[in-house]
Design a protein around this motif. Structure first.
Motif, mmCIF file in Angstrom:
data_model
loop_
_atom_site.group_PDB
_atom_site.id
_atom_site.type_symbol
_atom_site.label_atom_id
_atom_site.label_comp_id
_atom_site.label_asym_id
_atom_site.label_seq_id
_atom_site.Cartn_x
_atom_site.Cartn_y
_atom_site.Cartn_z
ATOM 1 N N SER A 62 -18.377 -6.597 23.337
ATOM 2 C CA SER A 62 -17.493 -7.751 23.529
ATOM 3 C C SER A 62 -16.048 -7.363 23.256
ATOM 4 C CB SER A 62 -17.906 -8.896 22.596
ATOM 5 O OG SER A 62 -17.575 -8.582 21.259
ATOM 6 N N ILE A 79 -17.792 -10.137 27.663
ATOM 7 C CA ILE A 79 -18.926 -9.334 27.192
ATOM 8 C C ILE A 79 -19.433 -8.514 28.364
ATOM 9 C CG2 ILE A 79 -21.183 -9.355 26.085
ATOM 10 C CD1 ILE A 79 -20.527 -12.051 24.907
ATOM 11 N N SER A 132 -26.234 -11.185 26.235
ATOM 12 C CA SER A 132 -24.817 -11.422 26.503
ATOM 13 C C SER A 132 -24.597 -12.782 27.155
ATOM 14 C CB SER A 132 -24.263 -10.324 27.407
ATOM 15 O OG SER A 132 -24.429 -9.063 26.824
#
Length: 594
Positions: free
Chosen positions: A58, A76, A91
């Motif tokens: 991230s 991300i 994610s």
């Protein structure tokens, strides 16, 4: 919160995700020109060497829109290989939208479809991005038609860009702040925070990447893990920009990391919910769906003294990769180790490489296997992944093997060869759908066939143009047997395998030939056999090194020499009984690759 955007980049492997992420970092000024380098979010050496993303990363970026408004973009990055689809779902669980990147020279591929379906099932806003428009082989119009036909996205308005030259980057960022909704939630509600990822730091202990759904986390806050009920005190809070910066708090809608100085690697389970000790939330957040391992293999340290180090390393690695499963295993031939579950052969290869590089542990891996469902004669159903746990034939009523649904996208000219290959692998065809410039083929194929170089063969047949995506569907009855390998009548448990009866002769001969190439000749014959039940189906002998010493018999009757040779022959028989055969790491790796 109205100026926060949480989004991921999803795509098939090699479609330009990491390069696009670099463009965003550069455009937002997160790193100076001097600090920039290729693939910023790919931190592992393995990722850079192989050119693939393995772990989701991230980064929080500050972006000033064309209207002069400041936005905080939590990006991300995700992997694109089918073996790391679990990282994609993790994610996406922290996002409200996703950029679906498609290479204009390759078009829509199998993992593009899989990642798109995952995002749609999570109700995320999708923005199609057609990348690599600067290449001479780019075909934008055909790619757009494939998006409409294969993904069934109607009235699309894709963004045309080139991550290499920077064309279209500003347009993508503008579409992100316009199309992707801001996060929902209330900072005055009880704390609810999703643990996206965790990893171990030698100085800070366990670090958790989190997304705040409701409430605020501050330094000194006393938090509670909802699944375990255990309480901890937050010592450090930070974000990645991509530099690591420290903060005093993280609020609703934001993504950041926390550390409580905890050394217990099981303290912060990935997918769990964090709340406060004093005013806890009533219920945990809906976590992302965890996936079960598709293949299993035994991992054993070459040096038995490193068993404890190996155990700790696996624990730390499973914290960073929660799709990794492991349990204790003891092998008579290889000693103490662990039975590990992986999402695929590449996942297995990466885990083994990380253990050897990051923790300096040399490992031997056994032949990978899938999980089988066995119905016993007494009606009980059991599941096994270790061939040595295979029950005796007279106690088995039915054996069921796992079946995977394989979706293959290929140019039409390779269709015939791919169909022949799939049927050779005991595949059952479901459908063939012709699209604008590609053909979509669906087959039901035994998982044991999929994990043995199925993907590599598909790529080889299609000159690299075909793509594969697969998922487990059900168990199906099959004629399976356990193949044992014996060396001098001693069963080598780590070389046992469960295979289809039709493949027994071929696999037995291939395995024996491999073993012959790696075992050194001794002063006695070495007999290598392949056995099913009590029946030997293949055998070969590694002939002895003849070393008959007759130097002291330089005269006299021939019977003196015969007597001496007979004495030496009896000595070699005794040597054979007590002789040890060492099996090298190269032997196991060679059979594994084959």
């Amino acid at each position: 919160m109205k100026n926060i955007r949480n989004f991921s980049i999803i795509a098939h492997i090699d479609h330009g995700k990491s390069t696009l992420a670099d463009c965003f970092i550069k455009k937002c000024g997160a790193l100076s020109q001097r600090e920039m380098f290729s693939r910023v979010l790919d931190s592992m050496d393995l990722e850079k060497e192989r050119g693939i993303t393995i772990k989701a990363r991230s980064v929080t970026l500050k972006y000033v829109s064309k209207k002069g408004e400041l936005f905080f973009l939590n990006l991300i990055d995700t992997p694109g290989h089918v073996n790391f689809s679990y990282e994609v779902s993790k994610s996406l669980s922290a996002c409200e939208g996703a950029l679906l990147v498609i290479d204009s020279t390759q078009g829509v591929e199998a993992q593009t479809v899989s990642n798109y379906n995952t995002a749609i099932n999570m109700n995320l806003k999708i923005i199609p991005v057609i990348n690599k428009i600067d290449l001479p082989t780019s075909n934008v119009e055909q790619t757009k038609k494939e998006i409409e036909n294969i993904l069934e996205i109607k009235n699309i308005k894709p963004i045309y860009c080139s991550a290499k030259t920077g064309v279209g980057i500003s347009e993508i960022l503008e579409r992100v702040i316009i199309d992707i909704p801001s996060p929902l939630g209330n900072k005055n509600f009880p704390l609810q925070s999703l643990i996206i990822d965790s990893w171990f730091d030698n100085y800070l202990g366990v670090i958790s990447l989190i997304r705040i759904k409701n409430g605020i986390i501050r330094i000194g806050s006393k938090i509670k893990i909802m699944s375990t009920g255990k309480n901890y005190k937050v010592e450090k809070i930070g974000m990645f920009t991509p530099k690591t910066i420290l903060c005093k708090k993280i609020e609703t809608g934001e993504v950041g990391w926390i550390s409580c100085g905890i050394k217990n690697i099981t303290a912060f389970p990935v997918g769990d919910t964090i709340t406060t000790e004093k005013k806890p939330a009533n219920s945990p957040l809906l976590s992302f769906k965890k996936v079960s391992p598709k293949i299993y293999a035994g991992l054993f340290p070459l040096d038995s003294k490193k068993y404890k180090l190996f155990k700790n390393a696996l624990g730390k690695l499973s914290l960073n990769d929660s799709s990794l499963f492991y349990e204790n295993e003891n092998s008579p031939s290889l000693g103490f180790g662990f039975r590990c579950g992986f999402l695929g052969l590449l996942h297995m290869e990466i885990i083994q490489a990380r253990l050897e590089r990051e923790y300096k542990i040399e490992l031997i891996s056994t032949i990978p296997s899938v999980i089988y469902e066995i119905v016993l004669s007494n009606g009980k159903v059991t599941h096994i992944s270790i061939p040595n746990n295979f029950p005796p034939i007279n106690k088995i009523k039915k054996i069921r093997e796992p079946i995977a649904k394989c979706n293959i996208l290929t140019p039409p000219k390779y269709l015939g060869e791919i169909i022949q290959f799939c049927e050779k692998k005991r595949g059952v065809r479901i459908s063939i759908i012709y699209h604008y410039r590609q053909v979509s083929i669906s087959y039901l194929v035994p998982m044991s066939e999929v994990i043995t170089n199925f993907f590599d063969s598909i790529k080889s047949i299609s000159s690299g143009y075909a793509s594969l995506e697969y998922e487990f569907k059900f168990f199906k009855t099959a004629d399976l047997v356990k193949l044992d390998i014996l060396i001098n009548k001693i069963k080598i448990d780590s070389l046992s395998m469960i295979i289809h009866r039709n493949d027994t002769n071929q696999k037995a001969k291939m395995t024996i030939e491999k073993i012959k190439n790696f075992i050194q000749r001794q002063q006695f014959d070495i007999v290598v056999q392949a056995k099913i039940g009590n029946c030997i189906i293949s055998r070969s002998t590694i002939k002895q090194l003849r070393k008959n010493v007759l130097s002291k018999c330089y005269g006299g009757d021939i019977s003196r020499k015969k007597k001496l040779l007979q004495k030496q022959k009896e000595g070699k028989k005794k040597m054979k009984k007590i002789g040890n055969i060492s099996l090298s790491k190269e032997l196991f790796m060679s059979i594994l690759k084959k």
